[in-house]
Write a protein that holds these residues in place. Structure first.
Motif, mmCIF file in Angstrom:
data_model
loop_
_atom_site.group_PDB
_atom_site.id
_atom_site.type_symbol
_atom_site.label_atom_id
_atom_site.label_comp_id
_atom_site.label_asym_id
_atom_site.label_seq_id
_atom_site.Cartn_x
_atom_site.Cartn_y
_atom_site.Cartn_z
ATOM 1 N N HIS A 62 0.798 -1.220 0.000
ATOM 2 C CA HIS A 62 0.000 0.000 0.000
ATOM 3 C C HIS A 62 0.837 1.279 0.000
ATOM 4 O O HIS A 62 0.402 2.312 -0.500
ATOM 5 N N ALA A 63 2.039 1.200 0.572
ATOM 6 C CA ALA A 63 2.867 2.396 0.734
ATOM 7 C C ALA A 63 4.331 1.989 0.760
ATOM 8 O O ALA A 63 4.673 0.846 1.084
ATOM 9 N N PRO A 64 5.241 2.928 0.426
ATOM 10 C CA PRO A 64 6.668 2.603 0.446
ATOM 11 C C PRO A 64 7.169 2.394 1.865
ATOM 12 O O PRO A 64 6.542 2.846 2.832
ATOM 13 N N PRO A 65 8.315 1.712 2.028
ATOM 14 C CA PRO A 65 8.865 1.507 3.366
ATOM 15 C C PRO A 65 9.335 2.823 3.966
ATOM 16 O O PRO A 65 9.526 3.804 3.235
ATOM 17 N N PRO A 66 9.472 2.843 5.290
ATOM 18 C CA PRO A 66 9.413 1.719 6.212
ATOM 19 C C PRO A 66 7.975 1.317 6.556
ATOM 20 O O PRO A 66 7.073 2.151 6.570
ATOM 21 N N ALA A 67 7.805 0.040 6.832
ATOM 22 C CA ALA A 67 6.489 -0.477 7.197
ATOM 23 C C ALA A 67 6.134 -0.034 8.610
ATOM 24 O O ALA A 67 6.964 -0.086 9.517
ATOM 25 N N THR A 68 4.896 0.387 8.782
ATOM 26 C CA THR A 68 4.375 0.752 10.095
ATOM 27 C C THR A 68 3.027 0.081 10.296
ATOM 28 O O THR A 68 2.386 -0.377 9.337
ATOM 29 N N THR A 69 2.584 0.053 11.532
ATOM 30 C CA THR A 69 1.270 -0.501 11.827
ATOM 31 C C THR A 69 0.183 0.288 11.119
ATOM 32 O O THR A 69 -0.786 -0.287 10.600
ATOM 33 N N ALA A 70 0.324 1.613 11.084
ATOM 34 C CA ALA A 70 -0.681 2.448 10.422
ATOM 35 C C ALA A 70 -0.760 2.127 8.931
ATOM 36 O O ALA A 70 -1.856 2.053 8.355
ATOM 37 N N LYS A 71 0.388 1.928 8.277
ATOM 38 C CA LYS A 71 0.385 1.601 6.852
ATOM 39 C C LYS A 71 -0.207 0.211 6.610
ATOM 40 O O LYS A 71 -0.927 -0.010 5.621
ATOM 41 N N ALA A 72 0.094 -0.733 7.493
ATOM 42 C CA ALA A 72 -0.473 -2.076 7.350
ATOM 43 C C ALA A 72 -1.980 -2.049 7.539
ATOM 44 O O ALA A 72 -2.729 -2.704 6.805
ATOM 45 N N THR A 73 -2.444 -1.274 8.517
ATOM 46 C CA THR A 73 -3.880 -1.135 8.753
ATOM 47 C C THR A 73 -4.562 -0.513 7.543
ATOM 48 O O THR A 73 -5.651 -0.941 7.123
ATOM 49 N N ALA A 74 -3.928 0.505 6.957
ATOM 50 C CA ALA A 74 -4.484 1.144 5.761
ATOM 51 C C ALA A 74 -4.539 0.167 4.592
ATOM 52 O O ALA A 74 -5.490 0.188 3.793
ATOM 53 N N ALA A 75 -3.527 -0.683 4.460
ATOM 54 C CA ALA A 75 -3.516 -1.676 3.388
ATOM 55 C C ALA A 75 -4.676 -2.644 3.535
ATOM 56 O O ALA A 75 -5.342 -3.003 2.554
ATOM 57 N N VAL A 76 -4.926 -3.094 4.760
ATOM 58 C CA VAL A 76 -6.042 -4.010 5.010
ATOM 59 C C VAL A 76 -7.373 -3.316 4.727
ATOM 60 O O VAL A 76 -8.274 -3.892 4.110
ATOM 61 N N ALA A 77 -7.500 -2.055 5.175
ATOM 62 C CA ALA A 77 -8.745 -1.314 4.954
ATOM 63 C C ALA A 77 -9.028 -1.144 3.465
ATOM 64 O O ALA A 77 -10.173 -1.309 3.013
ATOM 65 N N ALA A 78 -7.999 -0.814 2.683
ATOM 66 C CA ALA A 78 -8.179 -0.650 1.243
ATOM 67 C C ALA A 78 -8.561 -1.970 0.584
ATOM 68 O O ALA A 78 -9.414 -2.010 -0.324
ATOM 69 N N TRP A 79 -7.942 -3.052 1.033
ATOM 70 C CA TRP A 79 -8.263 -4.383 0.499
ATOM 71 C C TRP A 79 -9.700 -4.765 0.822
ATOM 72 O O TRP A 79 -10.433 -5.268 -0.049
ATOM 73 N N LEU A 80 -10.133 -4.522 2.048
ATOM 74 C CA LEU A 80 -11.512 -4.831 2.434
ATOM 75 C C LEU A 80 -12.503 -4.028 1.600
ATOM 76 O O LEU A 80 -13.556 -4.542 1.190
ATOM 77 N N GLU A 81 -12.164 -2.766 1.328
ATOM 78 C CA GLU A 81 -13.052 -1.935 0.521
ATOM 79 C C GLU A 81 -13.160 -2.470 -0.899
ATOM 80 O O GLU A 81 -14.259 -2.543 -1.472
#
Length: 486
Positions: A334-353
């Protein structure tokens, strides 16, 4: 005055209590399930249930299906399904080695750089193979330091004592881009043949961990052998100490105790120091954080097992550390590194949508379920499982779940039931939480989705009720109708 039968009276009282609690009438649930939760002293407000055929649009029945609840490790279902679809079933993590200096007749005149990308499972055996690969490629000695590039994951403020004040428990190890061997140390206790002495083995044998004298052998039953050891683990980060002030019962035979010690970079440094030397290499340097040289070609690369294998460990064995690594890895989709919890959460939210899986109540913390904050509803989990059953990753996802009475966290459950071998389920356990979710294939071959989340002080007593639900789905769901109970 009309005299009610005892069974009808109990049912009426239960329905009245349910109505007073503002929950749906219990008539919507099968009587054996109602009875099992009542006997466990878990009120209707303390659990949510959804049972639905995987090929059906609507649930067979649901109770508090939309109430947000703590799912414990059942949250791993969301993380693993998202990973299989977003990263791909054959996704592999890399760990790269770079030479920061000239290599002359086997000697590196400079630093060796190791860059990690979040591999969830680098075992001792894989690490040994990586060290052997360095030697095979011509690296005999490192005359500089070991530089660790851990920047693919953002530096966090993980507190290993924050969840349950057990900082040396391996499940409390925080994520790291260069996680090796789960940052765990295995202490193995073994009495000798005479039964008069006890040997203590330490794996991996890291120089920064000081181990005291072995405990004396003792007679008597094995019992709580860990308490009798009087073990003390002092973990200072760069150094650690283990001591055993008690004794070890000979009747225990060989036993193991896994402990998380040292900080991440010190542990990796120790692993390199130990196993590069074991492979015949020479290294006397220190470690420091840094970055891999830009646009350089790696000198050697270690690839992880494929994701479809990783999620089996995540779900069957409920490995929290691996789940957190996988969850953070989702950030890269969903976003370039570094990986964060917020970016991972956003990736899941976008996938669910994109998947049109609406979960307004969803709260993600670390994706493993080892959290007091994470929330999801039984209905959302049922929708997730239905989507997974129709996904192109269906087989990889389903095969990652524990099989009733066969393996993983269900190896010793349902052994006396006809559902043995017919349930593919994920379990969840925390203080005040018991949960299960997954699939049951009934005697006619129809696949059922089963979700049960219990959030109550009596949750530990509810495991039998959950098992009753799963067994009931296998034997009765295909023929059941709520009108049968009226």
């Amino acid at each position: 005055m009309m005299v009610l039968s005892r069974r009808f009276a109990i049912a009426a009282l239960l329905m009245l209590a349910c109505a007073l609690a503002g929950a749906p009438a219990q008539g919507a649930l099968p009587r054996p399930v109602i009875r099992a939760f009542s006997q466990a002293q878990v009120p209707m407000a303390g659990f949510g249930i959804v049972v639905q055929a995987a090929d059906a649009e609507r649930p067979l029945f649901a109770h508090q299906g939309d109430v947000p609840m703590n799912p414990a490790s059942v949250m791993k279902l969301l993380t693993s399904f998202a990973a299989l679809e977003l990263l791909g079933t054959d996704y592999r993590w890399r760990t790269e080695a770079y030479l920061d200096g000239p290599l002359d007749r086997g000697a590196l005149h400079g630093n060796l750089v190791l860059k990690g990308y979040g591999d969830p499972k680098i075992t001792i055996e894989q690490w040994q193979a990586f060290m052997a690969q360095l030697r095979t490629r011509g690296l005999d000695a490192v005359e500089g330091d070991l530089v660790l590039d851990r920047t693919f994951f953002a530096a966090g403020d993980h507190d290993p004592a924050g969840f349950d004040n057990e900082p040396t428990r391996p499940y409390n190890v925080g994520p790291d881009a260069l996680l090796v061997n789960f940052k765990a140390v295995n202490f193995r206790f073994a009495p000798d043949a005479s039964g008069r002495a006890v040997a203590v083995g330490v794996l991996p044998p890291l120089s920064r961990i000081a181990v005291g004298p072995p405990p004396p052998a003792a007679a008597g039953n094995c019992g709580d052998w860990r308490a009798r050891l009087g073990a003390s683990f002092a973990n200072a980060g760069p150094t650690a100490q283990a001591s055993f002030a008690g004794s070890y019962p000979v009747s225990c035979g060989e036993r193991e105790w896994w402990v998380a010690l040292l900080d991440h970079p010190t542990y990796v440094h120790g692993m390199f120091e130990t196993y590069f030397r074991a492979a015949g290499g020479r290294f006397d340097g220190r470690w420091r954080d840094g970055r891999a040289p830009a646009d350089a070609t790696p000198f050697a690369v270690m690839e992880s097992m494929p994701l479809y294998d990783v999620v089996r460990d995540v779900n069957k064995l409920s490995n929290n550390v691996m789940a957190r690594q996988v969850f953070l890895s989702l950030a890269g989709s969903h976003a370039p590194p570094p990986a964060t919890t917020a970016k991972a959460t956003a990736a899941v939210a976008a996938w669910l949508e994109r998947r049109r899986l609406r979960m307004p109540e969803l709260v993600l913390d670390n994706g493993s379920g080892l959290s007091r904050q994470e929330r999801i509803s039984a209905r959302s989990l049922a929708r997730l499982l239905r989507a997974a059953a129709a996904s192109k990753v269906r087989d990889e996802f389903a095969s990652s779940l524990a099989v009733t009475a066969t393996d993983g966290t269900l190896q010793r459950r349902f052994v006396d039931g006809s559902v043995a071998g017919q349930g593919l389920l994920k379990t969840g356990t925390l203080d005040g939480v018991r949960a299960i979710a997954g699939y049951v294939i009934d005697s006619r071959g129809r696949r059922w989705i089963v979700v049960a989340l219990v959030n109550h002080a009596n949750a530990p007593r509810a495991q039998g009720a959950i098992d009753t639900l799963v067994q009931w789905v296998y034997t009765e769901a295909a023929l059941w109708s709520p009108t049968q109970q009226r």
